[in-house]
Motif scaffolding. Structure first.
Motif, PDB file in Angstrom:
ATOM      1  N   UNK A  60       0.819  -1.207   0.000  1.00 39.69           N
ATOM      2  CA  UNK A  60       0.000   0.000   0.000  1.00 39.69           C
ATOM      3  C   UNK A  60       0.857   1.262   0.000  1.00 39.69           C
ATOM      4  N   UNK A  61       2.023   1.220   0.619  1.00 37.84           N
ATOM      5  CA  UNK A  61       2.945   2.355   0.550  1.00 37.84           C
ATOM      6  C   UNK A  61       3.443   2.589  -0.865  1.00 37.84           C
ATOM      7  N   UNK A  62       3.737   1.510  -1.582  1.00 32.32           N
ATOM      8  CA  UNK A  62       4.139   1.630  -2.987  1.00 32.32           C
ATOM      9  C   UNK A  62       2.993   2.174  -3.841  1.00 32.32           C
ATOM     10  N   UNK A  63       1.783   1.707  -3.566  1.00 32.95           N
ATOM     11  CA  UNK A  63       0.621   2.204  -4.303  1.00 32.95           C
ATOM     12  C   UNK A  63       0.388   3.681  -4.012  1.00 32.95           C
ATOM     13  N   UNK A  64       0.573   4.097  -2.765  1.00 36.96           N
ATOM     14  CA  UNK A  64       0.423   5.512  -2.419  1.00 36.96           C
ATOM     15  C   UNK A  64       1.475   6.360  -3.112  1.00 36.96           C
ATOM     16  N   UNK A  65       2.704   5.858  -3.185  1.00 45.56           N
ATOM     17  CA  UNK A  65       3.756   6.593  -3.884  1.00 45.56           C
ATOM     18  C   UNK A  65       3.444   6.716  -5.373  1.00 45.56           C
ATOM     19  N   UNK A  66       2.921   5.653  -5.959  1.00 46.52           N
ATOM     20  CA  UNK A  66       2.546   5.704  -7.378  1.00 46.52           C
ATOM     21  C   UNK A  66       1.399   6.685  -7.606  1.00 46.52           C
ATOM     22  N   UNK A  67       0.402   6.668  -6.727  1.00 48.38           N
ATOM     23  CA  UNK A  67      -0.701   7.631  -6.837  1.00 48.38           C
ATOM     24  C   UNK A  67      -0.197   9.056  -6.661  1.00 48.38           C
ATOM     25  N   UNK A  68       0.734   9.249  -5.745  1.00 48.00           N
ATOM     26  CA  UNK A  68       1.327  10.568  -5.550  1.00 48.00           C
ATOM     27  C   UNK A  68       2.088  11.027  -6.776  1.00 48.00           C
ATOM     28  N   UNK A  69       2.806  10.111  -7.405  1.00 47.44           N
ATOM     29  CA  UNK A  69       3.533  10.448  -8.631  1.00 47.44           C
ATOM     30  C   UNK A  69       2.578  10.885  -9.729  1.00 47.44           C
ATOM     31  N   UNK A  70       1.519  10.123  -9.908  1.00 52.18           N
ATOM     32  CA  UNK A  70       0.530  10.469 -10.938  1.00 52.18           C
ATOM     33  C   UNK A  70      -0.128  11.806 -10.626  1.00 52.18           C
ATOM     34  N   UNK A  71      -0.501  12.007  -9.378  1.00 54.20           N
ATOM     35  CA  UNK A  71      -1.143  13.255  -8.967  1.00 54.20           C
ATOM     36  C   UNK A  71      -0.200  14.443  -9.134  1.00 54.20           C
ATOM     37  N   UNK A  72       1.037  14.298  -8.710  1.00 52.78           N
ATOM     38  CA  UNK A  72       1.994  15.401  -8.832  1.00 52.78           C
ATOM     39  C   UNK A  72       2.337  15.701 -10.290  1.00 52.78           C
ATOM     40  N   UNK A  73       2.431  14.671 -11.124  1.00 47.98           N
ATOM     41  CA  UNK A  73       2.669  14.905 -12.552  1.00 47.98           C
ATOM     42  C   UNK A  73       1.502  15.642 -13.190  1.00 47.98           C
ATOM     43  N   UNK A  74       0.289  15.291 -12.776  1.00 44.97           N
ATOM     44  CA  UNK A  74      -0.870  15.983 -13.338  1.00 44.97           C
ATOM     45  C   UNK A  74      -0.927  17.436 -12.855  1.00 44.97           C
ATOM     46  N   UNK A  75      -0.492  17.691 -11.634  1.00 43.89           N
ATOM     47  CA  UNK A  75      -0.422  19.075 -11.143  1.00 43.89           C
ATOM     48  C   UNK A  75       0.580  19.869 -11.971  1.00 43.89           C
ATOM     49  N   UNK A  76       1.739  19.269 -12.247  1.00 50.43           N
ATOM     50  CA  UNK A  76       2.753  19.966 -13.042  1.00 50.43           C
ATOM     51  C   UNK A  76       2.280  20.244 -14.452  1.00 50.43           C
ATOM     52  N   UNK A  77       1.669  19.252 -15.081  1.00 53.76           N
ATOM     53  CA  UNK A  77       1.242  19.444 -16.467  1.00 53.76           C
ATOM     54  C   UNK A  77       0.014  20.333 -16.563  1.00 53.76           C
ATOM     55  N   UNK A  78      -0.870  20.302 -15.567  1.00 55.79           N
ATOM     56  CA  UNK A  78      -2.092  21.091 -15.625  1.00 55.79           C
ATOM     57  C   UNK A  78      -1.922  22.536 -15.216  1.00 55.79           C
ATOM     58  N   UNK A  79      -0.961  22.796 -14.334  1.00 61.19           N
ATOM     59  CA  UNK A  79      -0.839  24.156 -13.825  1.00 61.19           C
ATOM     60  C   UNK A  79       0.393  24.890 -14.331  1.00 61.19           C
ATOM     61  N   UNK A  80       1.341  24.169 -14.861  1.00 63.28           N
ATOM     62  CA  UNK A  80       2.551  24.808 -15.345  1.00 63.28           C
ATOM     63  C   UNK A  80       3.551  25.116 -14.240  1.00 63.28           C
TER      64      UNK A  80
END
Length: 91
Positions: free
Chosen positions: A44-64
């Motif tokens: 579950x820690x690995x899954x949380x890290x993967x979800x965090x990666x996806x979420x943070x990448x979407x923040x970077x691409x969506x907000x600049x």
């Protein structure tokens, strides 16, 4: 970076964590933590890290917002919050 090189780096980066976990299991003389619980927490820690990666990448691409700002100020609280959800659920 090639896939085999990335895989080797990933496996080497997990080595200290796995050695620490083996030491914890070995030192747990009262057997307070079951292996199944430990394995579930790791998965579950690995899954949380993967979800965090996806979420943070979407923040970077969506907000600049630049990567350095996200990795320094946004990503750590997001990942810790996602990992804390497991602890809250267990309690």
């Amino acid at each position: 970076m090639h896939i085999p090189d990335l895989l080797i780096r990933f496996l080497v980066s997990l080595l200290p964590v796995l050695l620490f976990l083996v030491a914890l299991v070995y030192l747990d003389s009262y057997k307070l933590v079951h292996f199944r619980s430990l394995a579930m927490a790791i998965v579950l820690g690995c899954a949380a890290a993967l979800c965090g990666l996806i979420l943070n990448d979407s923040v970077m691409s969506g907000s600049g917002i630049e990567r350095v700002v996200v990795s320094r100020y946004i990503a750590p609280p997001v990942e810790e919050f996602l990992k804390a959800l497991w602890v809250v659920w267990v309690i």
